[in-house]
Design an enzyme around this catalytic site. Structure first.
Site, PDB file in Angstrom:
ATOM      1  N   ALA A 148      43.718  39.501  47.522  1.00  0.00           N
ATOM      2  CA  ALA A 148      44.809  40.488  47.557  1.00  0.00           C
ATOM      3  C   ALA A 148      44.661  41.416  46.354  1.00  0.00           C
ATOM      4  O   ALA A 148      43.990  41.080  45.374  1.00  0.00           O
ATOM      5  CB  ALA A 148      46.168  39.801  47.546  1.00  0.00           C
ATOM      6  N   PHE A 149      45.310  42.570  46.438  1.00  0.00           N
ATOM      7  CA  PHE A 149      45.042  43.614  45.433  1.00  0.00           C
ATOM      8  C   PHE A 149      45.499  43.212  44.033  1.00  0.00           C
ATOM      9  O   PHE A 149      45.051  43.799  43.048  1.00  0.00           O
ATOM     10  CB  PHE A 149      45.691  44.938  45.863  1.00  0.00           C
ATOM     11  CG  PHE A 149      47.072  45.154  45.322  1.00  0.00           C
ATOM     12  CD1 PHE A 149      48.175  44.587  45.927  1.00  0.00           C
ATOM     13  CD2 PHE A 149      47.264  45.921  44.181  1.00  0.00           C
ATOM     14  CE1 PHE A 149      49.445  44.776  45.415  1.00  0.00           C
ATOM     15  CE2 PHE A 149      48.535  46.118  43.663  1.00  0.00           C
ATOM     16  CZ  PHE A 149      49.627  45.545  44.277  1.00  0.00           C
ATOM     17  N   LYS A 150      46.379  42.219  43.920  1.00  0.00           N
ATOM     18  CA  LYS A 150      46.885  41.862  42.595  1.00  0.00           C
ATOM     19  C   LYS A 150      45.768  41.400  41.653  1.00  0.00           C
ATOM     20  O   LYS A 150      45.896  41.499  40.441  1.00  0.00           O
ATOM     21  CB  LYS A 150      47.983  40.825  42.710  1.00  0.00           C
ATOM     22  CG  LYS A 150      49.227  41.426  43.370  1.00  0.00           C
ATOM     23  CD  LYS A 150      50.442  40.558  43.284  1.00  0.00           C
ATOM     24  CE  LYS A 150      51.669  41.300  43.787  1.00  0.00           C
ATOM     25  NZ  LYS A 150      51.591  41.663  45.225  1.00  0.00           N
ATOM     26  N   ASP A 151      44.659  40.917  42.222  1.00  0.00           N
ATOM     27  CA  ASP A 151      43.520  40.519  41.389  1.00  0.00           C
ATOM     28  C   ASP A 151      42.977  41.684  40.559  1.00  0.00           C
ATOM     29  O   ASP A 151      42.460  41.465  39.458  1.00  0.00           O
ATOM     30  CB  ASP A 151      42.372  40.005  42.267  1.00  0.00           C
ATOM     31  CG  ASP A 151      42.676  38.656  42.913  1.00  0.00           C
ATOM     32  OD1 ASP A 151      43.382  37.840  42.292  1.00  0.00           O
ATOM     33  OD2 ASP A 151      42.192  38.423  44.037  1.00  0.00           O
ATOM     34  N   MET A 157      45.251  41.621  37.593  1.00  0.00           N
ATOM     35  CA  MET A 157      45.381  40.296  36.952  1.00  0.00           C
ATOM     36  C   MET A 157      44.090  39.854  36.260  1.00  0.00           C
ATOM     37  O   MET A 157      44.133  39.228  35.206  1.00  0.00           O
ATOM     38  CB  MET A 157      45.757  39.243  37.983  1.00  0.00           C
ATOM     39  CG  MET A 157      47.195  39.307  38.421  1.00  0.00           C
ATOM     40  SD  MET A 157      48.307  38.619  37.192  1.00  0.00           S
ATOM     41  CE  MET A 157      49.753  38.354  38.229  1.00  0.00           C
TER      42      MET A 157
END
Ligand SMILES: *Cc1c(COP(=O)(O)O)cnc(C)c1O
Length: 445
Positions: free
Chosen positions: A92-95, A98
């Site tokens: 998911a794009f949060k990587d 993060m």
């Protein structure tokens, strides 16, 4: 980065927007993603981290991605592209943010000879992205609370199969709201907070916005900027991702419009249409990472809409706390409309988009991305300006919704298969603040 929230409860924003000149933008065309990332983030980091270290952090973060381009573009129709932001460890794009944040934390804490305990609650993608970002890092431990037996299999397993001594999963006998309430209570317990040096993993940290600005610059350059302007459609929850697009525009990237794509939780669509910012109930949807009541990063845009008058924004936020609503005056919302459009896509439309994209191009989008595509297609097409939809999750994370739309499940990538087969580790705890705090202290040793 270390504080997250300012002491008065407000959010941090840059004092001024650094700008990328036309020549700088031209020079970045065709360069590797990591070079673009360095140029975009450098001004925000200032003198606090030297260039070699910063470039090292960026290179290492994006070496964890399974695509050399980090955020590759795929054309799905005339004038329509998807930007795949899910090539990181948790799909998911949060990587994208993060992986940088975890390494920035480690670097800064190492210099200060400190360590932190990150504690967060999750119902979706944030928990696994945070765990992957801090696993095996020397200066951080992480505790993620999830509601026992109430998460999707995929999302839980992505967190609980991680084998690292500093990763601790807590399955709470309660709901997601109970998890969040406990985390909040721990934050408010000053003695506990200081004892474990507690910090949060939430999306209002400026250091999570900063790495997201990069892919807007990258995509615009790939499709003709600075000579031609582009438009982005962004599946939106907390407004962090699309606010990064706004930042890119402030920095000089030619962006025509930023389209806020909401599911049935449409507070932003309503505020853009009427100026009325009014809380509603949260509706569970197929795109759970966008199921929000209030978009916390919207406060950052408000700051600019109110001429960077912090006191005016604070008044609105106080009003929200007291009455669950505030009004944005017509002249202010008109300014927002120059940059933002907003579209709401319901569950039926989401399924229809997944089916339609698949029928036309055999490409499978996840339900969050489908909301983005649906919103993009409600906009008036401008042949001069490519439409780029941010694809925020890999479809294999949401097999039920995909199967409902196209009659079969998406292929499962190897890294997800590993999580689905790995051994789960978590502690089931009662919904009791004292028990949870004791557990955390005991685990830290
Ligand atoms: C978090 C998330 C979003 C929403 O992003 P915001 O920055 O909260 O607006 C959209 N799609 C997916 C898959 C997410 O995980």
């Amino acid at each position: 980065m270390l504080n997250g929230l300012a002491r008065d409860g407000g959010l941090y924003v840059p004092e001024t927007w650094p700008t990328l000149s036309i020549e700088t933008l031209r020079g970045l065309r065709g360069q590797p993603y990591t070079d673009v990332a360095f140029r975009v983030m450098r001004p925000f980091v200032g003198e606090t981290i030297d260039d070699t270290t910063l470039q090292g952090i960026i290179d290492d973060a994006y070496a964890q991605f399974d695509h050399e381009l980090v955020a590759p573009l795929v054309q799905t129709g005339p004038g329509e592209w998807l930007m795949e932001l899910w090539h990181g460890p948790t799909l998911a794009f949060k990587d994208v943010a993060m992986q940088v944040l975890g390494r920035l934390y480690d670097h800064v804490l190492d210099q200060r000879n400190q360590s932190v305990t990150l504690i967060g609650a999750t119902s979706g993608d944030t928990g696994s992205a945070a765990i992957e970002a801090v696993r095996d890092r020397e200066h951080a431990s992480i505790f993620i609370l999830h509601p026992h037996n109430r998460t999707s299999d995929v999302q839980r397993r992505q967190m609980t199969t991680v084998e690292a001594a500093n990763v601790h999963n807590i399955a709470l006998e309660g709901t997601f709201d109970d998890c969040q309430a406990l985390v909040k209570a721990m934050f408010n317990d000053v003695a506990f907070r200081e004892r474990v040096n507690m910090s949060g993993v939430n999306s209002i940290n400026w250091a999570r916005i900063m790495p997201q600005i990069v892919y807007y610059v990258w995509a615009a350059l790939s499709l003709g900027a600075p000579n031609r302007a582009v438009t982005f459609a962004v599946p939106t929850g907390n407004f962090g991702d699309i606010y990064a697009g706004y930042a890119a525009k402030q920095m000089g990237v030619p962006i025509n419009k930023l389209v806020i794509a909401s599911n049935m939780n449409d507070i932003l669509t309503r505020v853009m249409r009427s100026g009325r910012h009014e809380l509603g109930d949260v509706h569970p949807t197929m795109s759970p990472s966008m199921d929000i009541q209030v978009s916390s990063n919207f406060e950052r845009l408000m700051f600019d809409l109110y001429g960077r008058d912090g006191a005016a924004v604070a008044d609105k936020m106080d009003e929200l706390k007291a009455t669950d609503r505030f009004m944005i005056e017509p002249d202010r919302i008109a300014v927002a409309r120059q940059t933002f459009d907003a579209q709401r896509i319901d569950e039926e439309q989401t399924l229809a988009v997944i089916a339609d994209v698949y029928r036309r191009s055999r490409y499978i989008v996840d339900p969050h991305t489908a909301v983005g595509v649906g919103a993009a297609r409600q906009e008036t097409a401008d042949p001069e300006s490519p439409m780029i939809v941010l694809s925020t999750a890999h479809p294999a994370k949401f097999p039920a919704a995909v199967s409902k739309a196209i009659g079969c499940e998406p292929p499962v990538p190897a890294k997800l298969a590993a999580a689905m087969n790995g051994t789960e580790r978590f502690d089931v705890l009662p919904n009791d603040l004292g028990v949870v705090m004791d557990h955390i202290v005991a685990r830290l040793g």
